[in-house]
Design an enzyme around this catalytic site. Structure first.
Site, PDB file in Angstrom:
ATOM      1  N   GLU A   1     -18.705  -2.459   6.150  1.00  0.00           N
ATOM      2  CA  GLU A   1     -17.188  -2.853   6.659  1.00  0.00           C
ATOM      3  C   GLU A   1     -17.147  -1.818   7.954  1.00  0.00           C
ATOM      4  OE1 GLU A   1     -13.864  -4.290   5.210  1.00  0.00           O
ATOM      5  OE2 GLU A   1     -13.357  -4.995   6.400  1.00  0.00           O
TER       6      GLU A   1
ATOM      7  N   CYS B   1      -9.939  -6.442   9.058  1.00  0.00           N
ATOM      8  CA  CYS B   1     -10.328  -7.324   8.747  1.00  0.00           C
ATOM      9  C   CYS B   1     -11.476  -8.177   9.040  1.00  0.00           C
ATOM     10  CB  CYS B   1     -10.238  -8.315   7.377  1.00  0.00           C
ATOM     11  SG  CYS B   1      -8.438  -9.280   7.907  1.00  0.00           S
TER      12      CYS B   1
ATOM     13  N   ALA C   1       0.820  -1.073   0.318  1.00  0.00           N
ATOM     14  CA  ALA C   1       0.118  -0.233   0.116  1.00  0.00           C
ATOM     15  C   ALA C   1       1.078   0.869   0.157  1.00  0.00           C
ATOM     16  CB  ALA C   1      -1.048   0.032   1.534  1.00  0.00           C
TER      17      ALA C   1
ATOM     18  N   GLU D   1      -7.863 -11.858   0.061  1.00  0.00           N
ATOM     19  CA  GLU D   1      -8.352 -11.895   1.389  1.00  0.00           C
ATOM     20  C   GLU D   1      -8.896 -11.143   1.556  1.00  0.00           C
ATOM     21  OE1 GLU D   1      -8.256 -14.232   2.982  1.00  0.00           O
ATOM     22  OE2 GLU D   1      -6.303 -15.150   2.348  1.00  0.00           O
ATOM     23  N   LEU D   2     -10.384 -10.310   1.479  1.00  0.00           N
ATOM     24  CA  LEU D   2     -10.395  -8.917   1.602  1.00  0.00           C
ATOM     25  C   LEU D   2     -10.940  -8.925   2.868  1.00  0.00           C
ATOM     26  CD1 LEU D   2     -12.852 -10.197  -2.519  1.00  0.00           C
ATOM     27  CD2 LEU D   2      -9.979  -9.154  -1.199  1.00  0.00           C
TER      28      LEU D   2
ATOM     29  N   SER E   1      -9.385  -4.916  -0.053  1.00  0.00           N
ATOM     30  CA  SER E   1     -10.936  -4.027  -0.196  1.00  0.00           C
ATOM     31  C   SER E   1     -11.178  -5.088  -1.707  1.00  0.00           C
ATOM     32  CB  SER E   1     -10.767  -2.713  -0.696  1.00  0.00           C
ATOM     33  OG  SER E   1     -10.546  -1.910  -2.214  1.00  0.00           O
TER      34      SER E   1
END
Ligand code: NAP
Length: 452
Positions: free
Chosen positions: A357, A263, A157, A229-230, A208
């Site tokens: 979320e 998450c 990121a 993996e969201l 995301s």
């Protein structure tokens, strides 16, 4: 080439400015990574294990140094950043010890004289990773990938490029050969071209839904495997027969650790109506007492969010839910990137804090009258990462496990990742698994061998 700045969200100070890699530099790195693969795949598990143990030692030996940058880049309380670095050492040790067993030939009886499955590495794997656990998310991919004989390239990121370079440094200092693991400093717009490069054989993304969909689309067009993996919107189901004190502590940790930016955080508290008043009043008291402030201070439990825009987004979800009838029990205020630990009660299944979320320290509370209603509320989510149930009757709880549309069910514990257990979700939480034997087998060629 562009300039990307790492900004400390606690005080707004610039930490460092990074120059992104140019398309030519990326192609050159990928070519070198591919050449490295041809050598690396021939190394023994024993040799890889020694290097992976050295990486674990490097992490443990310099945990304060690595944790300090994590803390400054995302506003994470320093004690939690140190724990994150220690967990990375654990996953390195786990795969150093277990990879050879996990990937041993698997004999299968058939009509053949001998038939078996052999697990072989695929090559260069791209990891697109989020900022919320800037070390852990990467190490849980890198440790199994490298132990399997693959090569890792990371697109981290954009707000944690310092951590990305530190992770590369861990592997270099541990003695891994050049280009076994490389951090590409690139913006998301470059990801498509990287996936399309023939050198890249597969992609894993943690992040995301929209990012996952975009990466999976490009990978699909190029027939390359993905693991996604969201997001998650886990429920914490608290029954009237729970151990109240222990459940309160676990629920607070489940929602508020990492300042709520996880998450697998328990975001929706589903509370048995019979104990709702008592549980909620203790919960509010305890949440008000959480230490907040300077992330560099060892006592701080709640830091800032990683960026101010994330705090603004969270504020909008909270304000809209209040307008729709939710009751603010505590918190609710924002100051730049800091958001107060917040509890909203009377939450209904159409409010943003239930449907969406919430990536920050906000807990929504909804009551239920029966376990059927609780399971229905828990499943009323587009996500399916995990759920926690709190009860003294674990025999009954175990019977409900198969009614949950989730990747994990934890009884009397928060949903957490552990190198020994598979980790991942269903529905819009993604697909594939990380960690354990399941994780290391995601990026291998399962070669069938048949000898007549
Ligand atoms: P994000 O915006 O999706 O970013 C994740 C990574 O994807 C970053 O490296 C980002 O790069 C990149 N990216 C974003 N859009 C992309 C696109 N269209 N194409 C290619 N790459 C793209 O997520 P985030 O806000 O950093 O992280 C929070 C999300 O991650 C939450 O939804 C959370 O639940 C999820 N998460 C899931 C897990 C899990 O294990 N299931 C764990 C942790 C977090 P840039 O930074 O340059 O935009």
């Amino acid at each position: 080439m562009a300039e990307i700045k790492s900004i400390n969200p606690y005080n707004g100070n610039e930490i460092e400015t990074f120059q992104t890699h140019t398309p030519d530099e990326i192609r050159r790195i990928l070519t070198k990574a591919d050449s490295r693969f041809r050598q690396w795949r021939k190394t023994s598990f024993e040799d890889r294990s020694k290097l992976m143990i050295a990486a674990a030692n490097e992490l443990r030996g310099n945990k304060e140094e690595y944790a300090s940058l994590i803390s400054r880049e995302i506003g994470k309380p320093i004690s939690q950043a140190i724990a994150e670095v220690e967990k990375c050492a654990w996953v390195c040790e786990y795969y150093a010890v277990n990879a050879a067993n996990h990937l041993a030939d698997e004999s299968i009886a058939t009509d053949a004289r001998k038939s078996y499955v052999s697990y072989e590495p695929l090559g260069v794997i791209l990891a697109v990773m989020p900022w919320n656990y800037p070390f852990w998310q990467v190490f849980r991919f890198a440790a199994p990938a490298l132990m399997a004989g693959n090569i890792g390239v990371l697109k981290h990121a954009s707000n944690v490029f310092g951590s990305a370079l530190n992770i590369e440094r861990v592997f270099t200092r541990a003695g891994f050969p050049e280009y076994c693991f490389t951090s590409l400093l690139v913006e998301k717009e470059m990801v498509k071209a990287i996936i399309e490069n023939p050198v890249v054989k597969a992609v894993t993304l943690t992040g995301s839904g929209p990012a996952g969909a975009s990466v999976a689309m490009t990978a699909g067009e190029n027939i390359k495997k993905t693991v996604l993996e969201l997001g998650g919107n886990n429920a914490l189901i608290v029954l009237k027969d729970c151990d109240m004190e222990a459940t309160l502590e676990t629920c607070i940790q489940a929602r508020f650790q990492n300042t709520g930016q996880s998450c697998i955080a328990g975001k929706r508290l589903l509370l048995d109506e019979a104990i709702a008043d008592e549980f909620l009043s203790s919960l509010v008291k305890k949440v008000k007492a959480l230490h907040n402030g300077d992330p560099a201070h060892p006592e701080t439990y709640i830091g800032t969010l990683a960026r101010e825009d994330l705090a603004e987004e969270l504020e909008a979800q909270v304000l809209k839910s209040i307008r729709m009838g939710a009751k603010l029990e505590t918190g609710g205020k924002r100051n730049a990137a800091y958001f107060e630990p917040t509890i909203l009660s009377g939450v209904t299944s159409d409010m943003p804090v239930f449907v969406e979320e919430t990536f920050g320290p906000v807990l929504s509370v909804t009551t239920f009258r029966s376990i059927d209603e609780a399971i229905d509320l828990s499943n009323r989510s587009k996500f399916g990462l995990g759920v926690s149930i709190f009860t003294r009757d674990v025999t009954a709880a175990e019977k409900w496990v198969n009614r949950f549309e989730e990747g994990a069910v934890f009884i009397n514990e928060l949903v957490k990742s552990d190198p020994r257990l598979p980790f991942g979700g269903i529905k819009e939480s993604g697909y594939g698994r990380e960690l354990s034997e399941h994780g290391i087998k995601e990026f291998v060629n399962r070669k069938t061998v048949y000898i007549k």
